[in-house]
Design a protein around this motif. Structure first.
Motif, PDB file in Angstrom:
ATOM      1  N   VAL A 312       0.890  -1.168   0.000  1.00  0.00           N
ATOM      2  CA  VAL A 312       0.000   0.000   0.000  1.00  0.00           C
ATOM      3  C   VAL A 312       0.917   1.205   0.000  1.00  0.00           C
ATOM      4  N   TYR A 369      -6.333   5.159  -5.061  1.00  0.00           N
ATOM      5  CA  TYR A 369      -6.345   4.999  -3.615  1.00  0.00           C
ATOM      6  C   TYR A 369      -7.769   4.803  -3.142  1.00  0.00           C
ATOM      7  N   ALA A 374      -7.490  -0.228   1.525  1.00  0.00           N
ATOM      8  CA  ALA A 374      -6.223  -0.205   2.267  1.00  0.00           C
ATOM      9  C   ALA A 374      -6.377  -0.944   3.590  1.00  0.00           C
TER      10      ALA A 374
END
Length: 492
Positions: A312, A369, A374
């Motif tokens: 990430v 993103y 995440a």
């Protein structure tokens, strides 16, 4: 103390990297310690939409003559009264497409010097009483975007504009590689006196350096890890500013970043399909389920026995992604999987996309993103890859520790301060929390990957190291106390 935090980003309103996480968590931690803390933010659309109860405070003139307004509202945070937030109302400067710094073509906006000078200028005006109901005792500026605030304060003092009150300034370097460099003719817009544009000021090889404004003129300097504070005083990591940093080493300290337990907590994280927590393996069934669900979601082979390596990250050279690409064949040959989330340099995006297309059941690549994804990657992952060329602090490895996704890192910056290698002696002492290598070379990286596979095959040892990692303290109360000490040392 009355403390003004100045930042270009703040989670959960606007985030392009770790700066936003720190800017969002530190004010809350300071408030929890009884400090009277407010934040100052540029009026980007996501910020103006997210700050509640915005009300006018005052108008003020920019150095180049335009008039803008300052408003005050509150950033709502669950379980707290929220963070008082000043927002600079300047649609002509901030209401634009793209991210806060670049247009849709990934080109920096041509007037970025004005956009971020205004942030520092507004901070200095608040220090001089722009809001008659609240005046800070300390202005804490974060990274180059806010770095002119200490410069404006310094020259205001010299011009005796501060009266009897003297506001201290603190400047935090989050990443020295991004310095806010502009053409020399932009200096005329900044409202600084001529002597500021010199070698012992904001001049840097003929250009204007916002970063130098913070480094030269702040009363106290901090970085986001102790090791990085030492590294940036060397030619290798100093980005051309190591001499200045050695000169100011007496006011420079490193304070390790922390993790916001309200946001990053695998036991309560709403993004996870099932929560989990330590000790050892007794309460970790949720992690196995997170891994299975994510493998299915990403189109990876649903194999519980395959170690899942996650990435990430911003896709830049700094993050050591060339090592990951060069070592990917070996990782896959040993039976591992890779799941990546990030965006950045085009050649890196293309290279990882090609690897995913060639092995879709073993490699997943998501460009962009996604905050929820995440969290899910940390929840599912076995190993978090952070093989950085340099790393001021790094939050990724700290999230990996918290979620039991053991970090595999290079021994540099904050990575060296937060991850203990799984050597025999550290396994025996209970201090091991991940995998660490030293030289920025593929052979060293691949050796660390092989050690991760070896430990994964020894389930009891793996569970023990994972428990060590998840129990590692990373609380904001400790970091806040260190910042408060620094504020007390900034002249008031």
């Amino acid at each position: 103390m009355r403390i003004l935090q100045v930042s270009a980003e703040l989670f959960p309103l606007l985030k392009t990297g770790g700066l936003a996480d720190i800017a969002g968590a530190l004010p809350l931690a300071l408030m929890a310690e009884g400090q009277d803390t407010r934040v100052l933010l540029p009026g980007f659309p996501a910020i103006t939409q997210g700050v509640r109860e915005l009300a006018p405070v005052a108008g003020f003139d920019a150095p180049w003559g335009e008039r803008f307004a300052l408003r005050l509202g509150r950033v709502a945070v669950d379980g707290t009264p929220g963070i008082p937030a000043y927002v600079i109302d300047a649609p002509a400067l901030y209401d634009r497409p793209g991210n806060p710094y670049e247009d849709n073509s990934r080109q920096p906006y041509g007037d970025n010097h004005r956009r971020f000078a205004l942030l520092g200028w507004a901070a200095a005006r608040l220090a001089q009483g722009l809001d008659p109901s609240w005046q800070p005792e300390v202005v804490h500026a974060h990274d180059w975007h806010a770095a002119l605030a200490p410069a404006y304060l310094h020259f205001a003092r010299e011009a005796s504009q501060m009266g009897a009150s003297r506001v201290g300034s603190v400047f935090t370097v989050h990443n020295l590689a991004y310095q806010g460099l502009f053409a020399p003719w932009n200096f005329a817009d900044l409202g600084l006196p001529g002597p500021a544009f010199q070698m012992n000021g904001i001049e840097y090889h003929g250009q204007v350096s916002f970063m130098k404004g913070g480094l030269c003129y702040a009363d106290r300097l901090t970085t986001v890890s102790p090791t990085y504070a030492l590294e940036i005083q060397t030619p290798e990591q100093g980005c051309g500013l190591d001499g200045l940093l050695r000169q100011r080493s007496g006011v420079l300290s490193g304070i390790l970043n922390a993790v916001d337990d309200q946001v990053w907590n695998p036991a309560t994280d709403p993004a996870l399909v099932q929560g989990y927590h330590t000790p050892e393996g007794r309460h970790m069934a949720g992690k196995a389920r997170c891994k299975s669900v994510l493998q299915h979601q990403l189109g990876l082979a649903e194999r519980p026995d395959a170690p899942l390596f996650i990435l990430v990250s911003r896709l830049t050279e700094q993050k050591g992604l060339r090592l990951v690409l060069d070592g990917l064949d070996s990782l896959l040959a040993q039976g591992g999987q890779l799941a990546l989330l990030g965006s950045g340099e085009g050649w890196l995006e293309d290279a990882f996309r090609q690897r995913a297309a060639a092995a879709p059941q073993s490699v997943s690549v998501t460009i962009g993103y996604n905050e929820a994804l995440a969290h899910q990657l940390f929840g599912a992952g076995d190993v978090t890859l952070v093989p950085s060329l340099f790393e001021p602090c790094g939050l990724t490895q700290m999230y990996g520790l918290k979620y039991g996704s053991l970090p595999l890192v290079r021994r540099v910056g904050g990575l060296a301060d937060t991850v203990v290698d799984s050597t025999l002696e550290d396994l025996a002492s209970g201090e091991a929390t991940g995998f660490v290598f030293d030289r920025f070379e593929v052979a060293d990286y691949e050796r660390a990957v092989r050690r991760a596979f070896a430990l994964y095959q020894r389930a009891p040892d793996w569970r023990r190291v994972r428990g060590n990692a998840m129990r590692r303290p990373a609380d904001w109360a400790t970091a806040a106390a260190q910042y408060i000490d620094v504020y007390r040392q900034a002249p008031g």
